[in-house]
Enzyme design. Structure first.
Site, mmCIF file in Angstrom:
data_model
loop_
_atom_site.group_PDB
_atom_site.id
_atom_site.type_symbol
_atom_site.label_atom_id
_atom_site.label_comp_id
_atom_site.label_asym_id
_atom_site.label_seq_id
_atom_site.Cartn_x
_atom_site.Cartn_y
_atom_site.Cartn_z
ATOM 1 N N GLY A 79 -1.355 -18.136 7.166
ATOM 2 C CA GLY A 79 -0.253 -16.646 6.538
ATOM 3 C C GLY A 79 -1.378 -15.629 6.120
ATOM 4 N N TYR A 117 14.254 -24.330 0.294
ATOM 5 C CA TYR A 117 13.332 -23.676 -0.401
ATOM 6 C C TYR A 117 12.803 -24.209 -1.893
ATOM 7 C CZ TYR A 117 9.945 -20.172 -1.541
ATOM 8 O OH TYR A 117 8.564 -19.195 -1.998
HETATM 9 P P1 NAP Z 1 5.648 -13.470 3.199
HETATM 10 O O1 NAP Z 1 4.930 -11.562 3.011
HETATM 11 O O2 NAP Z 1 6.601 -13.503 4.434
HETATM 12 O O3 NAP Z 1 3.998 -13.862 4.266
HETATM 13 C C1 NAP Z 1 4.244 -15.230 4.564
HETATM 14 C C2 NAP Z 1 2.954 -15.712 6.318
HETATM 15 O O4 NAP Z 1 3.381 -16.308 6.320
HETATM 16 C C3 NAP Z 1 4.003 -14.757 6.817
HETATM 17 O O5 NAP Z 1 2.511 -14.206 7.455
HETATM 18 C C4 NAP Z 1 4.622 -15.243 8.279
HETATM 19 O O6 NAP Z 1 4.713 -14.584 9.266
HETATM 20 C C5 NAP Z 1 3.272 -16.553 8.259
HETATM 21 N N1 NAP Z 1 4.605 -17.899 8.319
HETATM 22 C C6 NAP Z 1 5.989 -17.871 8.453
HETATM 23 N N2 NAP Z 1 6.049 -19.267 9.141
HETATM 24 C C7 NAP Z 1 4.477 -19.620 10.008
HETATM 25 C C8 NAP Z 1 4.033 -21.002 10.499
HETATM 26 N N3 NAP Z 1 4.781 -21.833 10.933
HETATM 27 N N4 NAP Z 1 2.586 -20.560 10.894
HETATM 28 C C9 NAP Z 1 2.388 -19.792 10.505
HETATM 29 N N5 NAP Z 1 1.646 -18.969 10.137
HETATM 30 C C10 NAP Z 1 3.818 -18.518 9.283
HETATM 31 O O7 NAP Z 1 5.587 -13.953 1.813
HETATM 32 P P2 NAP Z 1 4.569 -13.957 0.937
HETATM 33 O O8 NAP Z 1 5.410 -13.455 -0.315
HETATM 34 O O9 NAP Z 1 3.624 -13.744 0.976
HETATM 35 O O10 NAP Z 1 4.798 -15.590 0.710
HETATM 36 C C11 NAP Z 1 3.279 -16.447 0.718
HETATM 37 C C12 NAP Z 1 3.357 -18.040 0.012
HETATM 38 O O11 NAP Z 1 3.811 -18.117 -1.327
HETATM 39 C C13 NAP Z 1 4.264 -18.631 0.364
HETATM 40 O O12 NAP Z 1 4.316 -19.896 0.570
HETATM 41 C C14 NAP Z 1 5.695 -18.758 -0.540
HETATM 42 O O13 NAP Z 1 6.560 -19.332 -0.195
HETATM 43 C C15 NAP Z 1 5.136 -18.645 -1.695
HETATM 44 N N6 NAP Z 1 5.561 -17.896 -2.751
HETATM 45 C C16 NAP Z 1 6.372 -16.408 -2.431
HETATM 46 C C17 NAP Z 1 6.989 -15.720 -3.587
HETATM 47 C C18 NAP Z 1 7.425 -13.997 -3.776
HETATM 48 O O14 NAP Z 1 8.145 -13.797 -4.884
HETATM 49 N N7 NAP Z 1 6.682 -13.555 -2.501
HETATM 50 C C19 NAP Z 1 6.968 -16.771 -4.818
HETATM 51 C C20 NAP Z 1 7.366 -17.683 -4.674
HETATM 52 C C21 NAP Z 1 6.412 -18.392 -3.880
HETATM 53 P P3 NAP Z 1 6.713 -14.332 9.611
HETATM 54 O O15 NAP Z 1 6.034 -13.135 9.327
HETATM 55 O O16 NAP Z 1 5.735 -13.647 11.071
HETATM 56 O O17 NAP Z 1 7.267 -15.079 9.369
#
Ligand code: NAP
Length: 276
Positions: free
Chosen positions: A15, A184
């Protein structure tokens, strides 16, 4: 960042093309750690790499390798680990113990497919489980392949032998629940259970496995939430703001580092909320 003792080590970050994963890749680079960036979004990773290279911070001692990979696809994950090991082979080392072999993994890849359960399609359930939970299983599975663990993480509690660390990203949603996110919440609850069980399996090999549980963090994932819902979320946060990806990245780096060597099987919440 030198107190973290991550210099000349190598870490895989999934990611890494966006949000928290990108911030982790940058923070590790700033700690002179080598980073294998993995994401299915190749353009995102290219942008992050350019930002790292053009930054005013000194990243000159950190090398990067970029792998386009779907973490839900076993063949691609196996290839990711092989590419990471080959990349590490190209980095210079003075002894086996000090070699920058890949002993650290951060699972940040994640998606949401929100819907009320009465309308949730099986595909929306499967997609989220495949990336968030199965993806975490697959990267851990191949990172800890028998040949790798016997070579890189011999059994015993000799702390002079290099240790390993895995950090999985959970979510506050598996703790508190959230409307429209049964898929989720279930996936992130699964990540918690996986982490605790795995930590027990590999403790004897000096590998720590922990979950970081972010609350609401600024990123493309949270920016997709409608404004009126974000407004409601802010009122649930004691410090009255969303977190920054860099704040999560600092915690991840600490949990990767030998400075947290006695912490394993834990979940550490970073949410700005008091008394969850
Ligand atoms: P983000 O900005 O959407 O980053 C997630 C990354 O993972 C994106 O580059 C996405 O690509 C990539 N990805 C998605 N599906 C994938 C796959 N099958 N194989 C490889 N890469 C893939 O989200 P984030 O907020 O940084 O989230 C990072 C982690 O933190 C996640 O696990 C999320 O559930 C967790 N989290 C986030 C929050 C929040 O408030 N932001 C809170 C709690 C937990 P695409 O953009 O092309 O899909």
């Amino acid at each position: 960042m030198s107190w973290l003792q991550l210099a000349n080590k190598t870490c895989i970050v999934t990611g890494a093309g966006s949000g928290i994963g990108a911030a982790v890749a940058k923070a590790l680079s700033n700690a002179q750690c080598h980073v294998v960036m993995a994401d299915h979004n190749a353009d995102g990773m290219e942008n992050v790499l350019q930002e790292i290279k053009s930054s005013s911070l000194d990243y000159s001692s950190s090398f990067h390798h970029v792998v386009t990979c779907d973490v839900g696809n076993e063949k691609q994950v196996r290839d990711l680990i092989q590419q990471a090991d080959s990349f590490a082979e190209t980095l210079t080392c003075e002894s086996r113990e000090e070699s920058p072999r890949v002993r650290m993994l951060v699972n940040c890849a994640g998606i949401t497919r929100d819907n009320w359960i009465s309308k949730m399609a099986e595909e929306e359930w499967d997609d989220v489980i495949d990336v968030n939970l199965k993806g975490t299983y697959l990267t851990c599975r191949h990172f800890l392949d028998q040949n790798r663990v016997d070579w890189l993480f011999p059994k015993g509690n000799d702390r002079s032998v290099s240790s390993g660390s895995i950090v999985n990203i959970g979510s506050i949603v598996s703790e508190r629940g959230n409307l429209g996110q049964v898929n989720y919440a279930a996936s992130k609850g699964g990540v918690l259970g996986l982490t605790r069980a795995l930590a027990k399996e590999v403790a004897i090999r000096n590998i720590n496995v922990n979950t970081v549980i972010p609350g609401f963090i600024h990123s493309p994932m949270s920016h997709a939430v409608p404004d009126h819902i974000k407004e409601r979320m802010i009122h649930q946060i004691s410090v009255r703001r969303f977190g920054d990806p860099e704040e999560v990245a600092d915690l991840v780096c600490f949990l990767l580092s030998p400075r947290s060597s006695y912490i394993t099987g834990e979940s550490v919440t970073i949410s700005g909320m008091i008394g969850l």
